[in-house]
Design an enzyme around this catalytic site. Structure first.
Site, PDB file in Angstrom:
ATOM      1  N   TYR A   1       0.835  -1.198   0.000  1.00 55.75           N
ATOM      2  CA  TYR A   1       0.000   0.000   0.000  1.00 55.75           C
ATOM      3  C   TYR A   1       0.876   1.257   0.000  1.00 55.75           C
ATOM      4  CZ  TYR A   1      -3.676  -3.410   0.844  1.00 55.75           C
ATOM      5  OH  TYR A   1      -4.523  -4.488   0.731  1.00 55.75           O
TER       6      TYR A   1
ATOM      7  N   ARG B   1       2.068  -1.243  10.700  1.00 56.06           N
ATOM      8  CA  ARG B   1       2.007  -2.578  10.102  1.00 56.06           C
ATOM      9  C   ARG B   1       2.817  -2.564   8.817  1.00 56.06           C
ATOM     10  NH1 ARG B   1      -2.913  -6.735   8.319  1.00 56.06           N
ATOM     11  NH2 ARG B   1      -1.951  -8.486   9.394  1.00 56.06           N
TER      12      ARG B   1
ATOM     13  N   ARG C   1      -8.193 -15.284  11.723  1.00 58.87           N
ATOM     14  CA  ARG C   1      -9.127 -16.317  11.267  1.00 58.87           C
ATOM     15  C   ARG C   1      -9.448 -17.313  12.375  1.00 58.87           C
ATOM     16  NH1 ARG C   1      -6.449 -18.485   5.901  1.00 58.87           N
ATOM     17  NH2 ARG C   1      -4.588 -17.683   6.951  1.00 58.87           N
TER      18      ARG C   1
ATOM     19  N   CYS D   1      -9.479 -23.075  12.947  1.00 59.83           N
ATOM     20  CA  CYS D   1      -9.540 -22.640  11.550  1.00 59.83           C
ATOM     21  C   CYS D   1      -8.760 -23.615  10.687  1.00 59.83           C
ATOM     22  CB  CYS D   1      -8.947 -21.236  11.431  1.00 59.83           C
ATOM     23  SG  CYS D   1      -8.641 -20.712   9.725  1.00 59.83           S
TER      24      CYS D   1
ATOM     25  N   CYS E   1      -9.356 -22.669   4.871  1.00 58.27           N
ATOM     26  CA  CYS E   1      -9.986 -22.915   3.568  1.00 58.27           C
ATOM     27  C   CYS E   1     -10.223 -21.630   2.786  1.00 58.27           C
ATOM     28  CB  CYS E   1     -11.303 -23.666   3.745  1.00 58.27           C
ATOM     29  SG  CYS E   1     -12.628 -22.712   4.519  1.00 58.27           S
TER      30      CYS E   1
ATOM     31  N   CYS F   1     -14.456 -16.479   4.545  1.00 59.77           N
ATOM     32  CA  CYS F   1     -13.879 -15.258   5.142  1.00 59.77           C
ATOM     33  C   CYS F   1     -13.409 -14.342   4.010  1.00 59.77           C
ATOM     34  CB  CYS F   1     -12.779 -15.611   6.132  1.00 59.77           C
ATOM     35  SG  CYS F   1     -11.522 -16.755   5.517  1.00 59.77           S
TER      36      CYS F   1
ATOM     37  N   CYS G   1     -17.714 -17.843   8.064  1.00 62.30           N
ATOM     38  CA  CYS G   1     -16.848 -19.010   8.208  1.00 62.30           C
ATOM     39  C   CYS G   1     -17.660 -20.244   7.869  1.00 62.30           C
ATOM     40  CB  CYS G   1     -16.316 -19.106   9.640  1.00 62.30           C
ATOM     41  SG  CYS G   1     -15.309 -20.585   9.948  1.00 62.30           S
TER      42      CYS G   1
ATOM     43  N   GLU H   1     -26.227 -42.195  10.919  1.00 63.09           N
ATOM     44  CA  GLU H   1     -25.282 -42.207   9.806  1.00 63.09           C
ATOM     45  C   GLU H   1     -25.169 -43.631   9.270  1.00 63.09           C
ATOM     46  OE1 GLU H   1     -22.579 -42.084   6.935  1.00 63.09           O
ATOM     47  OE2 GLU H   1     -23.572 -40.299   7.767  1.00 63.09           O
TER      48      GLU H   1
END
Length: 657
Positions: free
Chosen positions: A176, A224, A326, A349, A352, A356, A368, A421
């Protein structure tokens, strides 16, 4: 009393003038929740879940400091006092629970990813150097605009302070604007902002100085920065370290938050939200390098999805605080559970990226796949489920993710729930998904949902196929059908006579011998076709991936897609797009171009492996016609989709019964 399993993770830390109760950080991440540039009730509810979950520090998503900073249509803006009431609400909420909260102040420079109204905006950067990912050619910043933007950073920080926030974080990461000034390959200026290291650092120094002059010493100001852009012309680790050491010597900043990656390229952008193929905690070594050279605290993020990983980073002295973003999207109560030693209860988490960052890239509020309550906090409160008005006997038929979630939610609300099941294992298609290369972590969804079932008190009966007779014997009030799907195979000319055509499930289960030359026919354009192609190539096959779409992985989250395409290229897999499977004749396979209708022919093929979608398995639905009880359907048996929709269906039905 048992000792604290994570003594470092749950020790306080002093940052500037504030004390943070633990070392768990929710890093700044866009949520797509703001609708008018301000903090709204949906965003407040989102952060409330993590505040109540025990997070030590929340850094809110980027807020633009100048009108030219609008890089998406749902960015927060801190350019006027209209931002203050929303920030004040979330700050008061955080402080009531002992959580500290900062806001990010931001300008993307050339990294404009979205239009505001359908027309392309003018992007600004130090120099007219285009980016690869968004194909933006920026206008070089004039001195007037530089001065306006610097003042904008200061004004934004001052508004955050007036709103009662604890600090602000200047975003110089991911390619950035401040990073663009620092990078000699992007900053080609010949004035006082370009050329030498001192000149390239000037813009960031001016920003920091202006911010500090506005907010004083009783407000935290952090930075950051990407330790390495991992991009062909991005900022390098030595360049980032040189800047950090120079700024640390000046003493104006209170902490450094290091990460990896760049928005500017497809390769670098993968590291903004690294998928499961990336090693956990992989940025920590660079954080350790920074920590050895600076005096102020160092934060780090990048696939730190478990408290054990965070504790090890802290114990080893690599960083002072761990970004676990996450991890808390997936389980907002992660911090509380870790502190209580309830590690088996943590919903880990799996990286995947589907709901998100995947939702963000589609313009929807983040969520999620394992915890669809995230992003829907105003509708569903996972900590305070609405108790059932009347206890009912509920039969869940099918133990895939949809059935498991339905059972867990319904049982948690007080119903008498039994899940049936037919096989020996819970998990459904997730058990196959975890067999694809680099997707083993996907199996975590089964582990996590199984634990939710256990905690909620739902009963599980395996190796039992449900029919109407069993339903009538058990006499449930409600039946939820979650019987999933099976591979779909349309009529393929010549397949019955001479072609060796098998489906993805057969390959993953090891039921077939595919030979040495394979074509993967991929209608789904997702992880199945790409995963099969990679698996077979690694097994020694010559593989051609034929995609009935724009490109391989068209329906995947971008960072998963882009990194996986790179893997396929390295493996020498031939990819043909716009390819519709037509027929087979001996060792010849025929496709049709999806737009020209011209033939695409491959010869010398041993096997066609199909990933042509699924069809619902819902025979029980027909059997129960006329049965007087209540019937619901969730997941693929309603219509084939993905694990995300199955779990969301389960939440909705489990909440409604």
């Amino acid at each position: 009393m048992a000792s604290q399993p994570f003594p470092n993770l749950f020790s306080p830390i002093q940052v500037g003038h504030v004390t943070i109760k633990n070392r768990i950080l929710s890093t700044g991440h866009d949520t797509s929740m703001p609708t008018d540039g301000t903090v709204n009730e949906k965003l407040i509810a989102y952060h409330k879940a993590r505040i109540e979950g025990g997070c030590g520090l929340i850094v809110m998503q980027v807020a633009g400091v100048h009108e030219s900073a609008r890089y998406t249509s749902h960015i927060l803006m801190a350019t006027t006092d209209a931002c203050i009431p929303g920030y004040r609400k979330v700050a008061e909420l955080a402080h009531a629970h002992g959580t500290r909260i900062f806001g990010q102040i931001f300008h993307p420079g050339r990294e404009i990813m979205e239009s505001q109204d359908g027309s392309l905006p003018v992007a600004y950067a130090p120099s007219a150097v285009p980016n690869e990912r968004f194909h933006v050619m920026p206008q070089p910043l004039s001195q007037r605009l530089i001065d306006e933007i610097v003042a904008g950073y200061a004004g934004a920080a001052e508004r955050l302070k007036r709103a009662g926030m604890d600090g602000c974080e200047i975003v110089a990461s991911h390619g950035y604007l401040p990073s663009q000034f620092l990078n000699p390959r992007l900053n080609l200026r010949e004035d006082k902002y370009g050329g030498s290291f001192e000149n390239r650092l000037r813009f960031l120094r001016e920003v920091i100085g202006a911010v500090r002059a506005k907010v004083g010493r009783d407000f935290v100001v952090g930075l950051r920065i990407s330790g390495e852009d991992l991009d062909h012309d991005g900022q390098t680790a030595p360049e980032a370290l040189e800047a950090l050491m120079a700024l640390d010597a000046e003493g104006e900043l209170d902490y450094y938050n290091v990460i990896a990656g760049s928005s500017a390229s497809m390769k670098g952008a993968v590291h903004i939200v690294p998928p499961m193929i990336v090693q956990t905690g992989y940025v920590a070594p660079f954080a350790a390098t920074v920590k050895a050279k600076v005096k102020k605290p160092v934060f780090v993020a990048g696939r730190i999805n478990q408290p054990q990983i965070a504790e090890q980073i802290l114990v080893s002295g690599q960083a002072d605080m761990c970004g676990m973003t996450r991890a808390q999207i997936c389980d907002p109560q992660m911090a509380n559970k870790a502190q209580a030693g309830k590690l088996d209860d943590i919903r880990a988490c799996i990286g995947c990226n589907q709901a998100c960052i995947g939702h963000f890239h589609l313009g929807y509020s983040i969520s999620c796949i394992q915890h669809p309550e995230t992003g829907r906090e105003l509708q569903y409160d996972s900590q305070r489920r609405q108790p059932a008005a009347k206890k009912r006997k509920v039969m869940i038929v099918g133990g895939g993710p949809g059935g498991m979630k339905t059972a867990a939610v319904a049982a948690e609300r007080g119903h008498d729930v039994t899940l049936y099941e037919a096989s020996e294992r819970l998990g459904g298609q997730a058990l196959l998904a975890q067999l694809l290369p680099g997707r083993a972590e996907f199996g975590g969804i089964v582990t996590n949902l199984t634990r939710e079932l256990e905690r909620a008190g739902a009963k599980v009966v395996k190796r039992t196929r449900v029919d109407r007779a069993l339903v009538e014997r058990e006499k449930p009030d409600v039946v939820v059908i979650a019987t999933g799907a099976e591979p779909y195979l349309p009529e393929i000319e010549g397949a019955a006579e001479s072609g060796h055509v098998v489906n993805a499930w057969q390959v993953l289960k090891g039921e077939v011998n595919v030979g040495s030359s394979v074509v993967v026919a991929d209608w789904r354009c997702d992880w199945i076709g790409m995963g099969l192609a990679e698996k077979l190539a690694r097994d020694g096959c010559k593989v051609r991936l034929c995609v009935d779409g724009l490109h391989a992985g068209q329906r995947l989250p971008l960072y998963v897609r882009d990194s996986w395409n790179g893997i396929l290229h390295k493996l020498g897999i031939e990819v043909t797009n716009y390819a519709r499977l037509y027929g087979v004749d001996g060792d010849t396979v025929y496709f049709q171009h999806a737009t020209s209708a011209e033939p695409i022919v491959f010869e010398g093929i041993d096997t066609v492996v199909t990933a042509l979608g699924h069809r619902r398995v819902a025979g029980l639905d027909d059997e129960l016609i006329g049965w007087k009880g209540e019937v619901h359907m969730v997941g693929d048996c309603a219509t084939p989709r993905t694990a995300e929709e199955a779990v969301l269906d389960g939440l909705k039905v489990g909440s409604a019964i």
